[in-house]
Design a protein around this motif. Sequence first.
Motif: not given
Length: 688
Positions: A452-468
Amino acid sequence: MSEFFLELFSEEIPSSLQKNLRQELLNSFNKLFTEKFISFKKNTSYSTPNRLIIVFENVQKQVVLKSEEIKGPNITAPEIALEGFVRSNNISKKDLFKKVTEKGEFYFFKTKSKKLDTQDLLEEFVPLVLQKIQWKKSMRWGDFELNWGRPLKSILALFDKKKLTFNFHHLTSSNSTFIDKEYEENKKTFIDFKEYSNFFKKLNIIINHKQRKDLIEKKLNEISNKKNIKIESNPKLLDEVVDLTDQPNVILCEFDRKFLNIPKEILIITMQYHQKYFPTFDKRGNITNEFLVVTNKKDSKGFIKLGNERVVEARLSDAEFFWQKDKSQNLVKRVSRLKSMNYFKGLGTYFDKVQRMRKLGGMLSDELLISKDMVELSASICKVDLVSELVGEFPELQGIMGGYFAEAQGFDKDICKAISEQYLPAGLNSKIPKKPYSIALSLADKIDTLVGFFGINQKPTSSKDPFALRRLALGVIKTIVENKKDFKIRDLISYSSSLYMDQGFEFENKSMQNELVDFFMDRLKFYMKDEKIRHDIIQASTSLGSLDQSVVIFGKAKTLNKIINKPNGIDLISSYKRASSILNSELKDDKLDLSNTTDPGIFKTELEKNLFKKINELRKYFQSINKDENFEQSLANLAESKKVVFDFFDNVIVNEEDPAIKKNRLELIQMLCKTFDYYVNFSLIDSH
């Protein structure tokens, strides 16, 4: 040699900020001393709830700046450049000289050596260091411009037993500080850290946080040994109470035994996380009604003990009320309430999520050979505890309380355990679900979330991963690898994606499936690295295997890593590297088109026949093994080929004049290398 001593007195600093600030302050002043060539022998930092302290010992009183050559513009540069260089360095043209370097001829001038007083340097630069301090959370108060963790009240600054004078925003440094955090009219002057520390020691205030920690641990152990009770190790809580006190004392309290009838997790959460207490356990590991409190003063009249017991009593009474109420609420009937609880924008409600988990869990049940109906039932009710008042009060207990509710309502014990373990593993060192129903529910939950999160582009970045999401993917990898149960992860991702589509959710990320597969592979590599597997072995094992073979990839890498520097490991690596280096050398310039086999009919020596026979034995072995491959045996078989391989290379000329013979021998060597690669890609292994 002198001492530099700095104390920053403020209103009470939260424990979560103190540890980082102690280290950041020390690092910042270390950097200053290095940049300004100020030598010292020892430094340290301390903190109490109200004080941040820096001490540098044996600091030199003067800094000698040696003369040095300063490079200017090229002699061919415009006159304006030269004038700017002269002006910026406050010199005249007669101070310049020319010097040839590797890059040409340039103007230079030589500075004069000079001495600077350390005191002057500190008075100039301490405020600049303080200005750069970054708090995780800071605040402003009154009309002041200063951003600080908590209102800063005074700055004590000393060097060589004399006060340093500087301004920092609205404050002026001095040689005095508040001696009582509650009555700030009381101040005292000090000349060095020793006098300061001894003075507060007489007031039973311990400035050194390490000494406070030792004292608290000692008192906790004394009471637990005397009362024959145990305290579970909790370094985070211990550090927290150390930073919350400067006059630590430990007292034993208790609550009504009737509360032992509610789930122990409620008792632990209430005491540890909400009240910062230490719950105690008997020899069998059962929680008791006694708990330990770290107070900031001695409790001579028993008022502190009574107050803490009343607080716990009130919180546990609330928890007991919620427990009795929530456990009687029918879980199945409450599933519909999840329709009003949003999961995430673009991913629907929690009701939508559990419907997807039901079907995904059903697919996993086929792989695990367990009841599809039971998996679907556990998925249907696994999130219902989110609408309970108890989880509303104690959100840390979601999942755990769901398991207790299911148990109280007579659900199968495997379903109860699956619900309580659905969020496992919670981190790198967390335990993993072991039971098949727990595995199915945990994986269904995590894969649905990741898709779900990858599908809506809420992916981790190099410095942030707000949804663990990294933690979730690592949890999937750990669960698969440590249970030694591979799944077709790509198929699960695809099916999960289709379940979102069936509910009418459109994903904007059309590359989601490939990105998520790569993401899982990165987590597998991270997990292997954490298991102390060499980087080259990780690369060699993952380059040939797919994500659906995670257990095999990990097993091969772990076993190879174990023997790589032992005789067997050295033998097999040397065999492969000798073969591959000759093959690569011969193929570098020649345009030979090698086939995947060799012709034994034109062998000229027994050594060629022996090598061909050994290769076929190895290939037959690798083709006969199944999922239960004995990795140690595989490596032993490869290592045993060393004699035959080295006999061949020591006695057979590969670069034969007859091109047919040469080609046939190179094909034989290529067969050997490809046979080794049945295990891992040995070309990526560093032989050094």
